[in-house]
Write an enzyme that holds these catalytic residues in place. Structure first.
Site, short mmCIF file in Angstrom:
data_model
loop_
_atom_site.label_atom_id
_atom_site.label_comp_id
_atom_site.label_asym_id
_atom_site.label_seq_id
_atom_site.Cartn_x
_atom_site.Cartn_y
_atom_site.Cartn_z
N SER A 186 43.60 41.48 85.90
CA SER A 186 45.04 41.54 85.66
C SER A 186 45.64 42.94 85.83
O SER A 186 46.83 43.07 86.03
CB SER A 186 45.35 41.02 84.26
N HIS A 214 44.66 34.42 85.46
CA HIS A 214 45.65 34.92 86.42
C HIS A 214 45.50 34.29 87.81
O HIS A 214 46.25 34.62 88.72
CB HIS A 214 45.56 36.45 86.54
N LYS A 244 50.46 31.19 81.48
CA LYS A 244 50.91 32.10 82.53
C LYS A 244 51.65 31.30 83.61
O LYS A 244 52.79 30.92 83.40
CB LYS A 244 49.74 32.93 83.03
C1 LIG Z 1 45.97 36.26 79.47
C2 LIG Z 1 44.53 36.02 79.46
C3 LIG Z 1 43.93 35.28 78.45
C4 LIG Z 1 44.71 34.78 77.27
O1 LIG Z 1 45.41 33.63 77.57
P1 LIG Z 1 46.48 33.09 76.52
O2 LIG Z 1 46.69 31.68 76.92
O3 LIG Z 1 47.69 33.94 76.65
O4 LIG Z 1 45.86 33.20 75.17
C5 LIG Z 1 42.57 35.03 78.53
N1 LIG Z 1 41.84 35.50 79.56
C6 LIG Z 1 42.37 36.22 80.55
C7 LIG Z 1 41.51 36.71 81.66
C8 LIG Z 1 43.74 36.52 80.54
O5 LIG Z 1 44.27 37.25 81.52
#
Ligand SMILES: *Cc1c(COP(=O)(O)O)cnc(C)c1O
Length: 396
Positions: A186, A214, A244
């Site tokens: 990310s 992502h 996301k």
């Molecule tokens: C954003 C993210 C999460 C967390 O996801 P949420 O649904 O916001 O709790 C977990 N793993 C990765 C790799 C992320 O980028």
């Protein structure tokens, strides 16, 4: 009366954070998290959300949320294993299963919870986990919770992974060995080298675990990084988030039927935390249909990412090694990066500075997250502001 020990702990540690400039003052958005946001009564072009496809404010998702709340109520009422499993939870899991092309899927309350749930349901102190050094915080926490030995490998360094996998296997110290990676990283927007990781996993008999928070809705026609490489039947654990690109909240694990059955029997957030609310479940179902039926949404996301990358590069900025719409603009020194972000803010662009310790020292960057919802005019405005700030600071 409050505890003196606690007071002292909090006073000292908060002061230390603030003195190091690491205390984050959180901005409050007035209204929706859309391409234009309002903070303190002022409008900004928003380049900080993970709302890749603009679905968080899509009228079809909003309508699905309203209808689900009316039909099923505001809350699910219980954990999944008691009587919190509603028919829409099953529909969502079926929908995700078809989307991911795996045998089964289990849904959790968040992507973070998936990593808390899945790793420790399978790995324990007699095992080892090979983990990319840039893996997401929730992966790191999930690994720790499992009590397995954590063996970090250099970011996407396949020679290092291979050597560490070989050593771990030949040591005879561990029962099971797992390799864990983000699908898309990310902070830099680069994609994990999954074909090579799968090859190494086959050679040393590793369990494979890809957290594609992502990548889903962005790569592989929306199905994610694993699909992008055509490896759907070769990855044991595929983690996704509904928070996301899907635009709502929640997370899921996709894999073989036995794996999902085991997670439903043993993973703690499934057993001891209340199921996702109806008004999150139904819009997530709607989102998957939209993603499947509207490839133009993803096209627009990539187009916007490319416009931003090309524009910033032509202005003389360094956008790093991103292979996805995530567009870092690398400024370098920490204070300069913070100042850059502040000047963007003053000129109406909301893009966050990411500095050490989140990224290595001297690689401070502004992390731009364009979405399918941004217009050409917005991106042109963003580039004009970048040019002005870059010149003001003598960087371009
Ligand atoms: C954003 C993210 C999460 C967390 O996801 P949420 O649904 O916001 O709790 C977990 N793993 C990765 C790799 C992320 O980028």
């Amino acid at each position: 009366m409050s505890s003196k020990q606690l007071e002292q702990f909090l006073t000292e540690n908060l002061a230390e954070l603030k003195s190091k400039g690491l205390y984050n003052v959180i901005d409050t958005i007035q209204g929706a998290n859309a391409p234009i946001i309002t903070i303190s009564g002022k409008e900004f072009i928003n380049l900080s959300s993970n709302n890749y496809l603009g679905l968080a404010t899509d009228p079809r998702l909003i309508e699905a949320a309203v209808q689900a709340a009316k039909t099923y109520g505001a809350g699910a009422g219980a954990v999944r294993t008691i009587n919190g499993t509603l028919d829409i939870h099953i529909q969502l899991e079926e929908k995700l299963k078809a989307f991911k092309q795996t045998e089964a899927v289990v849904v959790y309350q968040s992507g973070f919870n998936c990593n808390m749930a899945a790793i420790s349901a399978v790995m324990d102190q007699s095992d080892a986990i090979l983990s990319d050094e840039l893996n997401h915080a929730s992966i790191i926490e999930g690994c720790r919770l499992s009590k397995a030995k954590i063996l970090r490998y250099y970011h996407s360094d396949m020679d290092d992974l291979s050597a560490k996998a070989k050593a771990a296997r030949e040591s005879g110290l561990y029962k099971k060995i797992m390799v864990i990676t983000d699908g898309v990283f990310s902070m830099d927007g680069d994609i994990a080298k999954l074909p090579e990781i799968i090859e190494i996993a086959a050679r040393y008999d590793l369990i494979t675990y890809v957290d594609d928070a992502h990548g889903s809705g962005v790569l592989g026609k929306g199905a994610g990084t694993v699909k992008h490489f055509g490896l759907s039947d070769q990855v044991d654990f595929q983690i996704g988030t509904l928070s996301k690109a899907i635009g709502v909240v929640g997370g899921y694990v996709a894999g073989k039927r036995d794996l999902i059955d085991w997670l439903k029997a043993r993973s703690k957030p499934f057993l001891f935390s209340t199921a996702l609310p109806p008004a999150a479940v139904s819009p997530a179902i709607a989102a998957i249909d939209i993603i499947r039926d509207t490839p133009s949404l993803m096209d627009r996301l990539w187009e916007n990412g490319n416009v931003l990358k090309k524009g910033l590069t032509e202005l003389g900025f360094d956008t790093g090694k991103s292979e996805t719409p995530i567009t870092p603009c690398i400024i370098g020194e920490e204070k300069q990066t913070q100042l850059f972000s502040k000047l963007l803010y003053e000129k109406g662009v909301y893009a966050k500075a990411i500095v050490f310790p989140t990224v290595p020292k001297g690689t401070g960057r502004i992390r731009n997250m364009p979405t399918a919802g941004h217009t050409k005019e917005m991106l042109e405005e963003v580039l004009a502001v970048y040019e002005a700030v870059g010149k003001e600071l003598g960087l371009i």
